[in-house]
Design a protein around this motif. Structure first.
Motif, PDB file in Angstrom:
ATOM      1  N   ARG A   1       0.858  -1.197   0.000  1.00  0.00           N
ATOM      2  CA  ARG A   1       0.000   0.000   0.000  1.00  0.00           C
ATOM      3  C   ARG A   1       0.889   1.241   0.000  1.00  0.00           C
ATOM      4  O   ARG A   1       1.175   1.820   1.052  1.00  0.00           O
ATOM      5  CB  ARG A   1      -0.889  -0.010   1.253  1.00  0.00           C
ATOM      6  N   PRO A   2       1.362   1.686  -1.173  1.00  0.00           N
ATOM      7  CA  PRO A   2       2.273   2.842  -1.192  1.00  0.00           C
ATOM      8  C   PRO A   2       1.617   4.116  -0.672  1.00  0.00           C
ATOM      9  O   PRO A   2       2.287   5.069  -0.308  1.00  0.00           O
ATOM     10  CB  PRO A   2       2.659   2.979  -2.675  1.00  0.00           C
ATOM     11  N   ASP A   3       0.255   4.134  -0.635  1.00  0.00           N
ATOM     12  CA  ASP A   3      -0.439   5.362  -0.226  1.00  0.00           C
ATOM     13  C   ASP A   3      -0.584   5.498   1.291  1.00  0.00           C
ATOM     14  O   ASP A   3      -1.127   6.490   1.775  1.00  0.00           O
ATOM     15  CB  ASP A   3      -1.846   5.379  -0.855  1.00  0.00           C
ATOM     16  N   LEU A   4      -0.121   4.514   2.069  1.00  0.00           N
ATOM     17  CA  LEU A   4      -0.285   4.612   3.532  1.00  0.00           C
ATOM     18  C   LEU A   4       0.594   5.731   4.083  1.00  0.00           C
ATOM     19  O   LEU A   4       1.753   5.856   3.709  1.00  0.00           O
ATOM     20  CB  LEU A   4       0.103   3.291   4.207  1.00  0.00           C
ATOM     21  N   PRO A   5       0.049   6.545   5.012  1.00  0.00           N
ATOM     22  CA  PRO A   5       0.878   7.617   5.573  1.00  0.00           C
ATOM     23  C   PRO A   5       1.936   7.035   6.521  1.00  0.00           C
ATOM     24  O   PRO A   5       1.684   6.041   7.203  1.00  0.00           O
ATOM     25  CB  PRO A   5      -0.137   8.465   6.359  1.00  0.00           C
ATOM     26  N   PRO A   6       3.139   7.648   6.573  1.00  0.00           N
ATOM     27  CA  PRO A   6       4.160   7.140   7.502  1.00  0.00           C
ATOM     28  C   PRO A   6       3.843   7.624   8.924  1.00  0.00           C
ATOM     29  O   PRO A   6       3.956   8.811   9.211  1.00  0.00           O
ATOM     30  CB  PRO A   6       5.452   7.774   6.969  1.00  0.00           C
ATOM     31  N   ILE A   7       3.411   6.725   9.780  1.00  0.00           N
ATOM     32  CA  ILE A   7       3.025   7.113  11.146  1.00  0.00           C
ATOM     33  C   ILE A   7       4.118   6.665  12.100  1.00  0.00           C
ATOM     34  O   ILE A   7       4.374   5.465  12.230  1.00  0.00           O
ATOM     35  CB  ILE A   7       1.664   6.473  11.499  1.00  0.00           C
ATOM     36  N   GLN A   8       4.764   7.619  12.743  1.00  0.00           N
ATOM     37  CA  GLN A   8       5.941   7.286  13.549  1.00  0.00           C
ATOM     38  C   GLN A   8       5.675   7.493  15.039  1.00  0.00           C
ATOM     39  O   GLN A   8       6.420   8.146  15.737  1.00  0.00           O
ATOM     40  CB  GLN A   8       7.139   8.097  13.071  1.00  0.00           C
ATOM     41  N   TYR A   9       4.541   6.956  15.476  1.00  0.00           N
ATOM     42  CA  TYR A   9       4.254   6.955  16.915  1.00  0.00           C
ATOM     43  C   TYR A   9       3.546   5.650  17.251  1.00  0.00           C
ATOM     44  O   TYR A   9       3.180   4.881  16.353  1.00  0.00           O
ATOM     45  CB  TYR A   9       3.423   8.174  17.330  1.00  0.00           C
ATOM     46  N   ASP A  10       3.360   5.378  18.546  1.00  0.00           N
ATOM     47  CA  ASP A  10       2.766   4.107  18.969  1.00  0.00           C
ATOM     48  C   ASP A  10       1.250   4.123  18.798  1.00  0.00           C
ATOM     49  O   ASP A  10       0.618   5.176  18.947  1.00  0.00           O
ATOM     50  CB  ASP A  10       3.089   3.837  20.449  1.00  0.00           C
TER      51      ASP A  10
ATOM     52  N   TYR B   1       2.058   1.553  11.702  1.00  0.00           N
ATOM     53  CA  TYR B   1       2.828   2.348  12.655  1.00  0.00           C
ATOM     54  C   TYR B   1       4.291   1.897  12.617  1.00  0.00           C
ATOM     55  O   TYR B   1       4.568   0.700  12.579  1.00  0.00           O
ATOM     56  CB  TYR B   1       2.317   2.131  14.084  1.00  0.00           C
ATOM     57  N   THR B   2       5.222   2.855  12.674  1.00  0.00           N
ATOM     58  CA  THR B   2       6.646   2.535  12.829  1.00  0.00           C
ATOM     59  C   THR B   2       7.032   2.850  14.263  1.00  0.00           C
ATOM     60  O   THR B   2       6.876   3.996  14.708  1.00  0.00           O
ATOM     61  CB  THR B   2       7.502   3.367  11.858  1.00  0.00           C
ATOM     62  N   ILE B   3       7.471   1.844  15.001  1.00  0.00           N
ATOM     63  CA  ILE B   3       7.810   2.028  16.412  1.00  0.00           C
ATOM     64  C   ILE B   3       9.247   2.525  16.487  1.00  0.00           C
ATOM     65  O   ILE B   3      10.199   1.757  16.317  1.00  0.00           O
ATOM     66  CB  ILE B   3       7.644   0.698  17.203  1.00  0.00           C
ATOM     67  N   MET B   4       9.398   3.825  16.727  1.00  0.00           N
ATOM     68  CA  MET B   4      10.728   4.437  16.621  1.00  0.00           C
ATOM     69  C   MET B   4      11.669   4.035  17.763  1.00  0.00           C
ATOM     70  O   MET B   4      12.871   3.987  17.592  1.00  0.00           O
ATOM     71  CB  MET B   4      10.601   5.974  16.578  1.00  0.00           C
ATOM     72  N   ARG B   5      11.108   3.758  18.954  1.00  0.00           N
ATOM     73  CA  ARG B   5      12.004   3.500  20.097  1.00  0.00           C
ATOM     74  C   ARG B   5      12.607   2.092  20.043  1.00  0.00           C
ATOM     75  O   ARG B   5      13.548   1.786  20.755  1.00  0.00           O
ATOM     76  CB  ARG B   5      11.252   3.693  21.420  1.00  0.00           C
ATOM     77  N   ALA B   6      12.043   1.212  19.195  1.00  0.00           N
ATOM     78  CA  ALA B   6      12.565  -0.157  19.125  1.00  0.00           C
ATOM     79  C   ALA B   6      13.918  -0.167  18.428  1.00  0.00           C
ATOM     80  O   ALA B   6      14.188   0.634  17.530  1.00  0.00           O
ATOM     81  CB  ALA B   6      11.582  -1.052  18.370  1.00  0.00           C
ATOM     82  N   GLN B   7      14.750  -1.095  18.845  1.00  0.00           N
ATOM     83  CA  GLN B   7      16.102  -1.196  18.294  1.00  0.00           C
ATOM     84  C   GLN B   7      16.052  -1.718  16.859  1.00  0.00           C
ATOM     85  O   GLN B   7      15.312  -2.642  16.556  1.00  0.00           O
ATOM     86  CB  GLN B   7      16.882  -2.163  19.176  1.00  0.00           C
TER      87      GLN B   7
END
Length: 779
Positions: free
Chosen positions: A48-57, A119-125
């Motif tokens: 789904r290239p149209d999904l927004p990049p969400i960088q929070y939990d 969602y992209t979980i930013m705090r994960a290693q």
């Protein structure tokens, strides 16, 4: 939406979900009467290239037994900043960072278009992917050379920070050190003795493995360098940018296994121990981290744990007949060995790929649990030197439009559903995580008894079948306009190393089947239902006798026709099926004849390979496997799809058949004669040359994109390989019926198509019997 067909199409494109019924019966009793279970095919990582990049939990429901994720179907109170969970109806406060939300200013996860969101979980290693190559040395020189070249090529496709390791095996197993300069050094293990992870750890001197999260806690967490702490780790698994040249040289120097093979013997091959050492090595060093074990084998395991046949060539490897007669001295032990390895790898999130190229069987039947449990690839070919293998292997490292690998690691799929329904199970390349909650049904279908499954390897085409049970009682009707909800939560390690969470939430209307059966019938998706039944049939075939599975499939089809057909009792001529069901019997006819349920003329390895792919491909590809697609090319017009029927085989036509596993170009009798006369090489017959070229171009288009690459066959009327086409078409005309319809003296070759020499019944006969049984008052 205007029609259900458009709604189904839109749901597949937006959410990667297709249900067998798109309006759900509101009671348990009515659901059982629908015959086909309420289930869906879900592609968790559908592109789904149209999904927004969400960088929070994600925001979770605060009720500990629910923990559903905020979605567009939740009711929102913007004044008091509260949202109501649509699964447990709990009222949840928004976290402080949502203080500014209003009807005009909504976060992406509650916008109606985003029923699927990532969602992209930013705090994960972030962790680099790991590739451990396990290489069979007991093969022909040409095969080994081609395989070494393919592996050297693959190094250039890997990201520079990816870790790579090498294990080679023949009679002995060698674990190669990649950290030493100027000298090749390896640890040698005996191929006849199995080792525990602890023994492997001690022998390789790896030291105590500590999960990386714990290693990096002490000082400032994320600020720590992301290299593993132990130098010992790096002896066997090195970053590609460090050992690229050394590994290329090492692969170039590898020779065939030096142990002599006597006349009439098979080479001693320790596949079982090599795989066990690979699993143990990763278990010690990188538990719960995305990793791939890539096993390349050119023959069966002939010694040690996991052996499938002894080294005497006079003893052939087991066939389906031997399995039926229980004449399989090695099979049960081998199955147990590989099943255990598959379980160990899946617990740690490690994938096991099998690449098997040989003219005889290699033991895929016993080893199938490794890729089936871990979501690994299973690729079967004749030779590592073939285009089929080389192209397929290259596609393992395919990248998407953003230049990132189309592979993800260590995924966990969790399913949540409304309280009116429960989860019966799933069928796919995964293992149960044994997480029970009130939404888990006692009725088991597939991998059941849990609401969470682990997919160690997953890609944008990986599709799983999930089955549900409606448990709402008939006595307490659901209010008019009520909706049922299902939420799919997929947590996975992206190929870039990031941790991501893909959430899909869907809703369907509840319908009272006593008054709205037509509504439910019109919401039926016959394509999805056919694939769900195919997966159920293949799953049952693993434990039940073949004829029992066919009888079960026939019973289900008859019951479905009795439920949704229009007919007068005992009058088969009055039988009608609506267009929503009209193709379903045809799918079942081809499924009954398919290699998924019929083992005749297939080896156990081939059967395991075909079923493996059926259980992981998406709906379109699965339908092609069940009922192949046939295109006709002729001078009378542009290429057109034609019926998969012997009547489509005409002398002046070229046919292209796509059965997913095979691409067959079949030249009719007249076309074949012209081709042999080389008319296409003469300038005045340019149009004939173009006609010959058209199906080849179309076949190339399919060959370029499919994984694994299908076998490409060009044949002609009465050619030896015409069997690939003739075994798939509906035998509407056979050697028994050729002369029955007053066709004596008629030109058979022009109108009626080609007769197929078979005793199988045709679709017409099958449908006549089905109609009789469906309308029968005694059935």
């Amino acid at each position: 939406m205007a029609t259900y067909a458009e709604f189904i199409q839109q749901q597949e494109e937006q959410d990667g979900v297709r249900f067998s019924f798109n309006a759900w019966p509101s009671s348990r009793l009515e659901a059982t009467r629908l015959v086909v279970p309420v289930g869906c095919l879900y592609t968790p990582l559908k592109e789904r290239p149209d999904l927004p990049p969400i960088q929070y939990d994600p925001v979770l429901c605060t009720r500990s037994t629910c923990r559903a994720i905020l979605n567009p179907f939740c009711q929102i109170d913007y004044k008091s900043k509260i949202w109501v969970c649509n699964f447990c109806f709990n009222r949840n406060p928004f976290p402080p960072q949502y203080a500014a939300i209003s009807e005009q200013h909504q976060p992406a996860e509650i916008i109606p278009n985003f029923t699927t969101i990532e969602y992209t979980i930013m705090r994960a290693q972030t962790l680099p992917p790991i590739f451990l190559v396990v290489l069979d040395m007991c093969m022909d020189k040409s095969d080994l050379q081609a395989l070494k070249e393919s592996l050297q090529m693959s190094l250039s496709l890997l990201p520079p920070n990816a870790l790579i390791g090498l294990i080679t095996y023949g009679k002995m197993v060698q674990v190669h050190e990649l950290g030493c300069e100027g000298i090749s050094k390896s640890y040698v293990f005996r191929g006849s003795k199995d080792l525990t992870a602890k023994q492997i750890q001690d022998m390789l001197g790896i030291g105590k493995a500590v999960p990386q999260q714990q290693q990096q806690q002490p000082r400032g967490g994320a600020q720590q360098p992301q290299q593993p702490q132990h130098v010992a780790y790096n002896k066997f698994l090195q970053p590609v940018h460090k050992c690229d040249e050394a590994l290329t040289d090492l692969l170039g120097e590898l020779q065939e296994d030096p142990w002599p093979v006597q006349q009439g013997k098979r080479p001693l091959r320790s596949t079982g121990v090599a795989l066990s050492i690979a699993v143990g090595l990763l278990e010690c060093t990188y538990p719960n981290t995305g990793a791939r074990v890539m096993l390349f084998t050119g023959g069966p395991c002939t010694q040690g744990p996991g052996m499938v046949v002894d080294d005497e060539l006079k003893h052939p490897i087991r066939s389906h007949h031997d399995i039926d007669k229980d004449n399989v001295p090695f099979m049960k032990k081998a199955v147990k060995h590989y099943e255990l390895l598959g379980q160990r790898a899946s617990q740690n999130g490690h994938i096991i790929d099998l690449y098997s190229c040989a003219l005889d069987q290699t033991g895929l039947h016993e080893m199938k649990f490794c890729p089936n449990f871990t979501g690994g690839h299973m690729v079967m070919g004749d030779s590592f030197d073939s285009t089929l293998f080389k192209q397929t292997f290259q596609r393992v490292f395919a990248k998407d439009t953003k230049g990132e690998f189309q592979m993800a690691f260590n995924a966990v799929l969790e399913v949540k559903c409304s309280r009116e329904m429960k989860i019966s199970g799933t069928i796919g390349s995964c293992v149960s995580m044994n997480v029970k909650n009130p939404s888990v049904s006692d009725t088991e279908l597939g991998i059941a008894g849990t609401c969470q499954w682990k997919f160690c390897g997953i890609n944008p085409h990986t599709t799983t079948a999930i089955f549900f049970e409606v448990v709402h009682q008939h006595s307490a009707p659901i209010p008019q306009g009520g909706r049922g909800y299902v939420q799919f939560i997929t947590q996975y390690q992206h190929s870039s190393g990031q941790k991501r969470v893909r959430v899909t939430t869907i809703a369907r209307n509840w319908v009272d089947a006593t008054t709205g059966i037509q509504h439910i019938a019109s919401s039926f998706d016959q394509e999805t239902a056919a694939v769900l039944m195919a997966r159920l049939g293949a799953f049952r075939s693993e434990s039940d006798e073949g004829p029992d599975v066919l009888r079960w499939l026939d019973r289900m089809l008859i019951r479905l026709c009795q439920k949704f057909g229009e007919y007068n009792k005992d009058d088969s001529n009055s039988f009608r099926l609506s267009e929503m069901f009209s193709l379903y019997p045809q799918f079942m006819f081809h499924l009954r004849r398919s290699q998924f349920l019929q083992v005749f003329n297939n080896s156990p390895d081939e059967t395991s390979y075909y079923r493996h792919l059926l259980n992981r491909e998406d709906l379109t590809q699965s339908l092609i496997m069940i009922q192949p697609v046939l295109y006709a090319y002729s001078f009378s017009g542009p290429p057109e799809p034609v019926l998969l029927d012997s009547s489509s085989i005409m002398p002046d036509r070229i046919l292209l058949m796509d059965s997913f596993f095979h691409l067959v170009i079949f030249r009719g009798e007249t076309i074949a004669q012209w081709y042999k006369a080389s008319y296409h090489n003469q300038p005045e017959y340019e149009n004939f040359r173009q006609l010959l070229q058209a199906p080849v171009d179309d076949a190339q288009e399919i060959l370029q994109h499919r994984f694994p690459m299908p076998r490409y066959v060009e044949t002609e009327h009465m050619g030896s390989q015409a069997r690939f086409l003739l075994s798939k078409v509906n035998p509407s005309q056979t050697h028994n019926t050729m002369y029955t319809y007053n066709q004596v003296g008629a030109d058979l070759s022009t109108e009626a198509g080609a007769p197929v020499f078979t005793d199988d019944v045709s679709l017409q006969v099958f449908m006549d019997h089905l109609k009789k049984l469906a309308v029968s008052s005694t059935a």
